[in-house]
Design a protein around this motif. Structure first.
Motif: not given
Length: 194
Positions: A123-151
């Protein structure tokens, strides 16, 4: 010899022992063709347009100058309530103002999110991407990095303990460097290739 790109690193978690800060350090250690500037966000006063202008908080000016000086930005953040932490959103707001003078404009970006849960901060990854679109920051699309079980991926000193995770993160950083080369301004591309 080419000059490495400078990447600003923003960590969404403010905790001293943050798993996302540890992950950011691992990512920086794997980004061999880049230099990293960890830019703190904890002490930025909340953005208020009434305070902006010649007498704006000193911390805002320092933050904006550091972001302006980097070639690209790596965001590493946890997910809070299916969104990004408030401190990170505030940093985006501070950097985007005054209107028409955003320090984010055109800077290539990558996002890594980590959490103890299985969806790895999706969720955080995609919410942040929405802001980066408006800020005109080309966000890398692949590979995506969702790191689960981080602990379970890092030891007490912040070292990776799973080889397959290291391979993935190395690939993520190689792709990020390629993304930067493709998306930086022409003058930076010439500098990097010279």
């Amino acid at each position: 010899m080419s000059q490495p790109f400078t990447v600003g690193v923003l960590v969404g978690s403010l905790r001293k022992d943050s798993v996302n800060l540890k992950l950011a350090n691992v990512l920086a250690s794997l980004g061999h063709g880049m230099m990293f500037d960890f830019i703190p966000i904890a002490d930025l006063p909340l953005y208020n347009p009434d305070l902006d202008g010649p007498d704006a908080p000193v911390a805002w000016g320092q933050f904006r100058a550091r972001i302006r000086a980097v070639d690209a930005v790596l965001f590493v953040t946890p997910e809070y309530n299916r969104s990004i932490p408030g401190g990170l959103k505030n940093a985006l707001d501070v950097g985007s103002r005054p209107m028409g003078r955003s320090v984010w404009n055109g800077k290539p970006a990558a996002i890594a999110t980590a959490s103890p849960g299985g969806i790895g901060g999706f969720g955080a990854n995609h919410v942040l991407r929405q802001s980066l679109v408006f800020l005109n920051m080309p966000a890398m699309q692949q590979p995506e990095a969702y790191i689960g079980g981080a602990f379970d991926l890092l030891d007490a000193e912040g070292r990776l303990v799973k080889r397959e995770t290291k391979s993935f993160l190395e690939s993520f950083m190689r792709h990020f460097e390629i993304w930067i080369v493709r998306n930086v301004s022409d003058d930076l591309r010439v500098r990097a290739l010279s």
